[in-house]
Design a protein around this motif. Structure first.
Motif, PDB file in Angstrom:
ATOM      1  N   GLU A 170       3.028  27.051  -3.967  1.00  0.00           N
ATOM      2  CA  GLU A 170       2.663  26.822  -5.353  1.00  0.00           C
ATOM      3  C   GLU A 170       2.259  25.363  -5.558  1.00  0.00           C
ATOM      4  N   VAL A 171       1.269  25.152  -6.411  1.00  0.00           N
ATOM      5  CA  VAL A 171       0.735  23.801  -6.628  1.00  0.00           C
ATOM      6  C   VAL A 171       1.799  22.895  -7.246  1.00  0.00           C
ATOM      7  N   ALA A 172       2.547  23.416  -8.210  1.00  0.00           N
ATOM      8  CA  ALA A 172       3.587  22.600  -8.847  1.00  0.00           C
ATOM      9  C   ALA A 172       4.665  22.206  -7.852  1.00  0.00           C
ATOM     10  N   LEU A 173       5.025  23.131  -6.959  1.00  0.00           N
ATOM     11  CA  LEU A 173       6.023  22.824  -5.939  1.00  0.00           C
ATOM     12  C   LEU A 173       5.512  21.799  -4.941  1.00  0.00           C
ATOM     13  N   VAL A 174       4.244  21.876  -4.601  1.00  0.00           N
ATOM     14  CA  VAL A 174       3.652  20.926  -3.653  1.00  0.00           C
ATOM     15  C   VAL A 174       3.718  19.501  -4.200  1.00  0.00           C
ATOM     16  N   HIS A 175       3.379  19.331  -5.468  1.00  0.00           N
ATOM     17  CA  HIS A 175       3.363  17.988  -6.051  1.00  0.00           C
ATOM     18  C   HIS A 175       4.760  17.510  -6.434  1.00  0.00           C
ATOM     19  N   TRP A 176       5.708  18.428  -6.550  1.00  0.00           N
ATOM     20  CA  TRP A 176       7.074  18.013  -6.875  1.00  0.00           C
ATOM     21  C   TRP A 176       7.837  17.578  -5.630  1.00  0.00           C
ATOM     22  N   GLU A 177       7.733  18.375  -4.558  1.00  0.00           N
ATOM     23  CA  GLU A 177       8.452  18.072  -3.324  1.00  0.00           C
ATOM     24  C   GLU A 177       7.548  17.274  -2.393  1.00  0.00           C
ATOM     25  N   ASN A 178       7.383  16.001  -2.663  1.00  0.00           N
ATOM     26  CA  ASN A 178       6.580  15.134  -1.805  1.00  0.00           C
ATOM     27  C   ASN A 178       7.402  13.916  -1.401  1.00  0.00           C
ATOM     28  N   GLU A 179       6.843  13.120  -0.513  1.00  0.00           N
ATOM     29  CA  GLU A 179       7.469  11.869  -0.085  1.00  0.00           C
ATOM     30  C   GLU A 179       6.464  10.740  -0.274  1.00  0.00           C
ATOM     31  N   GLU A 180       6.901   9.685  -0.905  1.00  0.00           N
ATOM     32  CA  GLU A 180       6.023   8.552  -1.184  1.00  0.00           C
ATOM     33  C   GLU A 180       6.751   7.258  -0.818  1.00  0.00           C
ATOM     34  N   ILE A 181       6.196   6.502   0.127  1.00  0.00           N
ATOM     35  CA  ILE A 181       6.805   5.265   0.617  1.00  0.00           C
ATOM     36  C   ILE A 181       5.728   4.185   0.673  1.00  0.00           C
ATOM     37  N   MET A 215       0.840  -1.194   0.000  1.00  0.00           N
ATOM     38  CA  MET A 215       0.000   0.000   0.000  1.00  0.00           C
ATOM     39  C   MET A 215       0.879   1.251   0.000  1.00  0.00           C
ATOM     40  N   GLN A 216       0.292   2.387  -0.289  1.00  0.00           N
ATOM     41  CA  GLN A 216       1.048   3.614  -0.483  1.00  0.00           C
ATOM     42  C   GLN A 216       0.797   4.598   0.652  1.00  0.00           C
ATOM     43  N   CYS A 217       1.887   5.248   1.074  1.00  0.00           N
ATOM     44  CA  CYS A 217       1.843   6.367   2.017  1.00  0.00           C
ATOM     45  C   CYS A 217       2.511   7.547   1.321  1.00  0.00           C
ATOM     46  N   ILE A 218       1.793   8.668   1.220  1.00  0.00           N
ATOM     47  CA  ILE A 218       2.304   9.828   0.504  1.00  0.00           C
ATOM     48  C   ILE A 218       2.076  11.082   1.336  1.00  0.00           C
ATOM     49  N   ALA A 219       3.090  11.965   1.367  1.00  0.00           N
ATOM     50  CA  ALA A 219       3.058  13.174   2.193  1.00  0.00           C
ATOM     51  C   ALA A 219       3.243  14.403   1.324  1.00  0.00           C
ATOM     52  N   TYR A 220       2.505  15.472   1.650  1.00  0.00           N
ATOM     53  CA  TYR A 220       2.604  16.753   0.954  1.00  0.00           C
ATOM     54  C   TYR A 220       2.740  17.866   1.997  1.00  0.00           C
ATOM     55  N   ALA A 221       3.383  18.952   1.584  1.00  0.00           N
ATOM     56  CA  ALA A 221       3.400  20.198   2.352  1.00  0.00           C
ATOM     57  C   ALA A 221       2.797  21.276   1.463  1.00  0.00           C
ATOM     58  N   THR A 222       1.627  21.798   1.832  1.00  0.00           N
ATOM     59  CA  THR A 222       0.884  22.698   0.958  1.00  0.00           C
ATOM     60  C   THR A 222       0.854  24.146   1.433  1.00  0.00           C
ATOM     61  N   ALA A 223       1.172  24.407   2.713  1.00  0.00           N
ATOM     62  CA  ALA A 223       1.074  25.779   3.227  1.00  0.00           C
ATOM     63  C   ALA A 223       1.933  25.915   4.468  1.00  0.00           C
ATOM     64  N   ASP A 224       2.047  27.152   4.951  1.00  0.00           N
ATOM     65  CA  ASP A 224       2.768  27.380   6.201  1.00  0.00           C
ATOM     66  C   ASP A 224       2.002  26.814   7.398  1.00  0.00           C
ATOM     67  N   GLN A 225       0.676  26.960   7.376  1.00  0.00           N
ATOM     68  CA  GLN A 225      -0.140  26.467   8.484  1.00  0.00           C
ATOM     69  C   GLN A 225      -1.537  26.125   7.991  1.00  0.00           C
ATOM     70  N   TYR A 226      -2.237  25.315   8.812  1.00  0.00           N
ATOM     71  CA  TYR A 226      -3.657  25.028   8.610  1.00  0.00           C
ATOM     72  C   TYR A 226      -4.436  25.538   9.809  1.00  0.00           C
ATOM     73  N   HIS A 227      -5.686  25.899   9.554  1.00  0.00           N
ATOM     74  CA  HIS A 227      -6.599  26.243  10.648  1.00  0.00           C
ATOM     75  C   HIS A 227      -7.408  24.989  10.954  1.00  0.00           C
ATOM     76  N   LEU A 228      -6.937  24.213  11.942  1.00  0.00           N
ATOM     77  CA  LEU A 228      -7.466  22.874  12.184  1.00  0.00           C
ATOM     78  C   LEU A 228      -8.933  22.848  12.635  1.00  0.00           C
ATOM     79  N   PRO A 229      -9.422  23.746  13.511  1.00  0.00           N
ATOM     80  CA  PRO A 229     -10.826  23.630  13.954  1.00  0.00           C
ATOM     81  C   PRO A 229     -11.828  23.709  12.812  1.00  0.00           C
TER      82      PRO A 229
END
Length: 404
Positions: free
Chosen positions: A215-226, A126-140
């Motif tokens: 940037e969307v292109a940067l988010v999908h380029w700099e990811n981790e997939e294991i 199975m696949q585990c994939i990680a992205y970084a899309t922003a500086d922060q999220y508003h979790l609530p």
């Protein structure tokens, strides 16, 4: 009597004029010395290693020497050897790098060579994939939005892990494990066995709750997939694959996934900051060349202060507002999870990458400090010359009063 009164009138004026000339001469000498010191400090600096910024000191002008036939022959031979070595070096650069001035496309920094040549996934992988899309999220608000779209919040999670939102989904990519999503407040998200359509849905929802998105292109380029699988034995990271013990209960598996996800989220965030640092280096790359060639650096004080602000902001994100330098407090009383976290960080080369980034930041800081000091010296030199001009005007007025 008339001569005595004339001398008594002219003598103080002459004294003021002479003192004015002395002050003018001293200030001119001081300005010239400070200008020479500023030029030497502006041009002589050590080379910056490891950061693509090479600032070489400019040597002083050599004295004239008497050219004998032997010296002329030796100088001619050294000049020929220098030209020959320069030509050879330039030809080797052209052979290795292709056409000069053409920039090659950089490969993904976070991808390991062992993972780029992996064969197709097996049936139980199975696949585990990680992205970084922003500086922060508003979790609530993000939690309420995800629940409204059919996702389930996993509340059976330790309270000391307050920086993460754990969500479950029924849309699993494979039936061997449930779909789990870890959303970290620092702006990263990790998907475990989630189908691609659901991943795109979550990414669209995240866009509405992002603070300072990337940037969307940067988010999908700099990811981790294991890849990961479930089997016998203790949970571990083995040859680039996560292995989970099939006998563990669901809560323990979620904690182990959190440990792996925490390391993956740090890796993708560090990758984004590495790209930001590379962009900063490219923006100041022309400054060392201008200093080397003796050209005037066309940067104002406001622009230099803006560069310093960008540099310290990046330094703050890496060294102060993240867990890149220390192990999070969550693992202090959970040694088994800490081992999984440390092993994943070691596999992703996080410590070495942080060390390289900090070295580059230090070199960039030295360059910006050099520019700031140079501008300060130019400003003080300009003020001193203004004082010289004012004193010269004062002397001229005194001369005019004495003569006329």
């Amino acid at each position: 009597m008339y001569k005595n009164s004339l001398v008594s009138v002219i003598a103080p004026r002459l004294y003021q004029i002479c003192s004015g000339f002395c002050r003018l001469f001293m200030l001119m000498c001081r300005c010239s010395l400070s200008g020479i010191q500023a030029t030497q400090q502006h041009l002589t600096c050590s080379p910056l290693e490891g950061s693509h910024l090479h600032i070489w000191g400019v040597c002083q002008r050599p004295r004239f020497e008497m050219l004998t036939p032997l010296n002329l022959k030796s100088k001619t031979w050294s000049l020929q050897m220098r030209l020959q070595s320069t030509t050879t070096a330039s030809m080797s650069v052209l052979k290795q790098g292709g056409m000069p001035g053409k920039r090659t496309f950089k490969g993904p920094r976070t991808k390991q060579p062992s993972r780029t040549s992996q064969p197709s996934l097996e049936e139980d992988m199975m696949q585990c994939i990680a992205y970084a899309t922003a500086d922060q999220y508003h979790l609530p608000t993000l939690c309420h939005d995800l629940i409204a779209h059919g996702f389930v919040e996993i509340k059976e999670f330790p309270r000391d892990a307050s920086n993460v939102l754990v969500m479950g989904t029924e849309n699993a990519a494979k039936p061997y494990d449930s779909g789990t999503i870890f959303i970290f407040r620092e702006g990263s998200v990790v998907f475990w066995n989630v189908e691609e359509k659901t991943v795109k849905t979550v990414m669209r929802i995240l866009e509405q709750h992002e603070i300072q998105p990337y940037e969307v292109a940067l988010v999908h380029w700099e990811n981790e997939e294991i890849s990961y699988t479930v089997g016998e034995g203790n949970s571990k990271l083995h040859r680039g694959i996560f292995l989970f013990n099939e006998e563990l209960d669901y809560d323990q598996v979620v904690l182990e996934k959190f440990a792996f996800s925490n390391a993956l989220s740090l890796s993708v965030k560090l990758a984004i900051w590495e790209v930001s640092l590379d962009n900063f280096v490219e923006s100041i790359q022309s400054i060392p060349e201008m200093l080397k060639s003796g050209q005037r650096v066309k940067l104002s004080r406001a622009e230099v202060m803006q560069k310093i602000g960008e540099l310290f902001s990046l330094r703050h994100c890496i060294n102060l507002s993240s867990d890149l330098l220390i192990t999070p407090d969550f693992y202090w009383d959970r040694e088994d999870l800490e081992q999984l976290y440390d092993k994943t960080c070691q596999f992703l080369n996080i410590n070495r990458r942080v060390k390289v980034v900090n070295e580059k930041l230090q070199h960039c800081t030295e360059l910006t400090d050099l520019m700031r000091n140079h501008l300060s010296e130019k400003h003080s030199l300009r003020l001193e010359w203004m004082i010289v001009v004012l004193i010269a005007i004062e002397v001229m007025f005194e001369l005019a009063r004495v003569i006329f």
